[in-house]
Scaffold this active site. Sequence first.
Site, PDB file in Angstrom:
ATOM      1  N   ASP A  52       0.723  -1.297   0.030  1.00 39.53           N
ATOM      2  CA  ASP A  52       0.044  -0.024   0.035  1.00 39.53           C
ATOM      3  C   ASP A  52       0.911   1.258  -0.087  1.00 39.53           C
ATOM      4  O   ASP A  52       0.386   2.348  -0.820  1.00 39.53           O
ATOM      5  CB  ASP A  52      -0.981  -0.048   1.260  1.00 39.53           C
ATOM      6  CG  ASP A  52      -2.380  -0.861   0.990  1.00 39.53           C
ATOM      7  OD1 ASP A  52      -2.135  -1.478   0.043  1.00 39.53           O
ATOM      8  OD2 ASP A  52      -3.212  -0.815   1.731  1.00 39.53           O
ATOM      9  N   ASN A 101      -4.662  -2.093  -4.397  1.00 37.97           N
ATOM     10  CA  ASN A 101      -6.001  -2.116  -3.497  1.00 37.97           C
ATOM     11  C   ASN A 101      -5.667  -1.234  -2.172  1.00 37.97           C
ATOM     12  O   ASN A 101      -6.438  -1.454  -1.241  1.00 37.97           O
ATOM     13  CB  ASN A 101      -6.034  -3.478  -3.040  1.00 37.97           C
ATOM     14  CG  ASN A 101      -7.533  -3.894  -2.430  1.00 37.97           C
ATOM     15  OD1 ASN A 101      -8.363  -2.913  -2.811  1.00 37.97           O
ATOM     16  ND2 ASN A 101      -7.653  -4.754  -1.920  1.00 37.97           N
ATOM     17  N   ASP A 328     -10.828  -2.271  12.052  1.00 40.11           N
ATOM     18  CA  ASP A 328      -9.753  -3.280  11.440  1.00 40.11           C
ATOM     19  C   ASP A 328      -9.529  -4.063  12.767  1.00 40.11           C
ATOM     20  O   ASP A 328      -9.388  -5.556  12.346  1.00 40.11           O
ATOM     21  CB  ASP A 328      -8.532  -2.486  11.033  1.00 40.11           C
ATOM     22  CG  ASP A 328      -8.771  -1.889   9.688  1.00 40.11           C
ATOM     23  OD1 ASP A 328      -9.918  -2.110   9.163  1.00 40.11           O
ATOM     24  OD2 ASP A 328      -8.052  -1.192   9.223  1.00 40.11           O
ATOM     25  N   GLU A 356     -11.356  -4.826   1.945  1.00 38.49           N
ATOM     26  CA  GLU A 356     -10.648  -5.466   0.998  1.00 38.49           C
ATOM     27  C   GLU A 356     -11.333  -6.575   0.578  1.00 38.49           C
ATOM     28  O   GLU A 356     -11.217  -7.042  -0.642  1.00 38.49           O
ATOM     29  CB  GLU A 356      -9.228  -6.155   1.556  1.00 38.49           C
ATOM     30  CG  GLU A 356      -7.983  -5.074   1.520  1.00 38.49           C
ATOM     31  CD  GLU A 356      -8.264  -4.088   2.870  1.00 38.49           C
ATOM     32  OE1 GLU A 356      -9.430  -3.802   3.283  1.00 38.49           O
ATOM     33  OE2 GLU A 356      -7.305  -3.504   3.154  1.00 38.49           O
ATOM     34  N   HIS A 402      -5.175  -9.125   3.617  1.00 35.78           N
ATOM     35  CA  HIS A 402      -3.855  -9.082   4.687  1.00 35.78           C
ATOM     36  C   HIS A 402      -4.689  -9.421   6.005  1.00 35.78           C
ATOM     37  O   HIS A 402      -3.797 -10.501   6.588  1.00 35.78           O
ATOM     38  CB  HIS A 402      -2.971  -8.039   4.627  1.00 35.78           C
ATOM     39  CG  HIS A 402      -3.967  -6.793   4.831  1.00 35.78           C
ATOM     40  ND1 HIS A 402      -3.467  -5.635   5.665  1.00 35.78           N
ATOM     41  CD2 HIS A 402      -5.104  -6.107   4.446  1.00 35.78           C
ATOM     42  CE1 HIS A 402      -4.371  -4.554   5.540  1.00 35.78           C
ATOM     43  NE2 HIS A 402      -5.401  -4.966   4.986  1.00 35.78           N
ATOM     44  N   ARG A 403      -5.622  -8.940   6.516  1.00 35.37           N
ATOM     45  CA  ARG A 403      -6.029  -9.025   7.777  1.00 35.37           C
ATOM     46  C   ARG A 403      -6.870 -10.479   7.984  1.00 35.37           C
ATOM     47  O   ARG A 403      -6.734 -11.022   9.087  1.00 35.37           O
ATOM     48  CB  ARG A 403      -7.153  -7.932   8.084  1.00 35.37           C
ATOM     49  CG  ARG A 403      -6.396  -6.676   8.071  1.00 35.37           C
ATOM     50  CD  ARG A 403      -6.962  -5.476   9.022  1.00 35.37           C
ATOM     51  NE  ARG A 403      -6.659  -4.291   8.785  1.00 35.37           N
ATOM     52  CZ  ARG A 403      -5.257  -3.948   9.200  1.00 35.37           C
ATOM     53  NH1 ARG A 403      -4.452  -4.767   9.766  1.00 35.37           N
ATOM     54  NH2 ARG A 403      -4.680  -2.873   8.812  1.00 35.37           N
ATOM     55  N   LYS A 430       0.357  -6.392   2.040  1.00 35.49           N
ATOM     56  CA  LYS A 430      -0.377  -4.887   1.876  1.00 35.49           C
ATOM     57  C   LYS A 430       0.144  -4.167   2.955  1.00 35.49           C
ATOM     58  O   LYS A 430       0.214  -2.978   2.887  1.00 35.49           O
ATOM     59  CB  LYS A 430      -1.908  -5.218   1.904  1.00 35.49           C
ATOM     60  CG  LYS A 430      -2.637  -4.156   1.579  1.00 35.49           C
ATOM     61  CD  LYS A 430      -4.378  -4.626   1.437  1.00 35.49           C
ATOM     62  CE  LYS A 430      -5.079  -3.405   0.706  1.00 35.49           C
ATOM     63  NZ  LYS A 430      -5.012  -2.280   1.452  1.00 35.49           N
TER      64      LYS A 430
END
Length: 669
Positions: A52, A101, A328, A356, A402-403, A430
């Site tokens: 990112d 993204n 998040d 995402e 990613h998370r 990311k």
Amino acid sequence: MFTIPHLDIPSLESVEGVVQLPGSKSISNRVLLLCALSPGLTVVHDLLDSDDTQVMLEALEMLGCSTKRSGQRLEITGLDLARLQNKTLSAPESLPLFLGNAGTAMRPLTAALAALGVNCTLSGIARMHERPIEDLVDALRQLGAHIEYLQNEGFPPLHILPSRMSVRSAVRVRGDVSSQFLTALLLALPLLSEQQDIEIEVVGELISKPYVLITLKLLAQFGVHIARDGWQRFTIAKGSEYRTPGEIYIEADASSASYFIAAAALSRGCLPLRIEGIGKNSIQGDIAFVQAARAMGATIEEGPNALVVTPSQHPLVGIDLDCNHIPDAAMTLAIMALFAKTPTRLRNIGSWRVKETDRIAAIAHECAQLGASVTAGDDWIEIEPIAPGQWQAAAIHTYDDHRMAMCFALASLNPQHCPVRILDPRCVGKTFPHFFETLFSLARTPVARIPVICIDGPTASGKGTLASLVAQRLGYGYLDSGALYRISAWHASEQGIPLALEHQGQIAQLVSELSLQFEGERIVVNGQEVSELIRSEAVGMAASQVSALPAVRQALFELQRNTRRLPGLVADGRDMGSVIFPDAELKIYLTADAATRAKRRHKQLISKGISAKLEDLLADLEARDARDTQRTVAPLKPAADAMLLDNAHLSIDETLELVLAQWQSKQPF
Ligand code: DC
């Protein structure tokens, strides 16, 4: 970074020690844009280096920023705004900017480039083109921006055309889909404040307020102080101008910290984990995850710039929480909920659906795969803990999010010792490219749970090439035990010690004092690079002699055993399966005949420009085979439970696929 199709995480017991986490994504991308909009040079320390921030930096460089990175320090020079505007007015073509993204790049750049009237297109990966931007575009159009949708109305890609924007009345923007729209305006509109104050009015309830606070705090560090009336009205004073602070430090990422806080809380050890670079003075909203984790029973001490988490000695308890302020980090709570005594309900998380991936659906589906029962609505999710005995080993889909990958890695701490497979682990790039390496460096688990694949066989059977390919495909470490014997023989000869039985004690002593570094293909011994040196036929022959000495084998024993590290090991040699790792889950023994092996070695030497005679090579091979099989200690022979694989007529790729298939057949996924 693991760029493999999937990563298998063995069951982990605990995480402990000290960790410094990478910089905050939210702060990094805001700071980069602010540096670009401020005249002069800014030195940024500890910037996050990830997908990112990479796309943001590349876009700014294309616009004309000059940057220079050395280690954790980045020098960035602000844009010459007047020149940029003149250039785009005269340029016939729009500047194509690709933003992957990264919402933190797409939204603020849209606003800033519209305000500057730069002729450009902004695009991203397919998912970026499904993430909404209409509310922001509508707000900018009120001011006279000329923005066109290139595919679907309301979504990137966008074309920004030069236009003169002017502010006559308050700018209205919706705040209930993404707070990044407001952030984007707050970052961009000071550029238009020359003649008048600018008011921004939020329509609807503003979500993710702490992210807007980060924006305001960073704006202030760059000389722009914005007045706010609750969360409804923001005023940029006439004549606001960006001024670089000269130097700025980026805090560690609070959302990334949530995985390590949770991992330490879920640990079954008793030693703490210290997380450095973030603490109670943090400007990131996700630091509030600390309170939520405490409510579930986590023990966390908060210092000004560090957190210390001690394993919870009791099972966690479920919570019922409005997570609008920590969208998040709330995903991490969902995974902690699997380990709790009582159900957990996370509310007011509608924004998960436009991140995402649709995170509500994704979390629900993958938690169910682990054995949980989950219910969900438009903006909430409820997770029942997984009952004892009900955990399942699962291959977790990560949806290029990613998370998802980082959260579900925590499932490997389950009390039932089930391993977890993370599909497409690369997606962590990311925001946290070395997430898994960091986790493994802190994780502890009984050594027996760390998988080992042994690939043994005679000289020139192709085991080295095969083993290193298997290791690469699985993301495991690789032990070339032959290299250790080669190094021992080479070093003893250098010191003038004969490779004979009566000198074995002396050689063993030398070997135990060696300083060895293995860096990919490079081998460094006592500071000297020996990678090529030890590969000669002569050193191979000497290694075969030295390897018959019991004291030398003993001296190398622990060294080899200690290479068994997370997430797994592929070891090649003669006695990997029979002596060093007798409990390995998979043992392969290659059995190609001597004539075939001699031909392969011959071809290999010729291709390297080394002249060799086939008959001599065959004779050498047979002599080494004889010595290796006849020695009294650890003679070359397959372990009783090894799979014999005659690879004489197989290509290396065919052999690789056979071994991987054999490995997969032993997995619970
Ligand atoms: O695999 P290689 O050719 O690099 O090995 C060099 C010598 O080391 C070989 O002749 C036998 C010895 N060796 C051993 O005895 N045990 C091992 N595990 C690996 C190698």
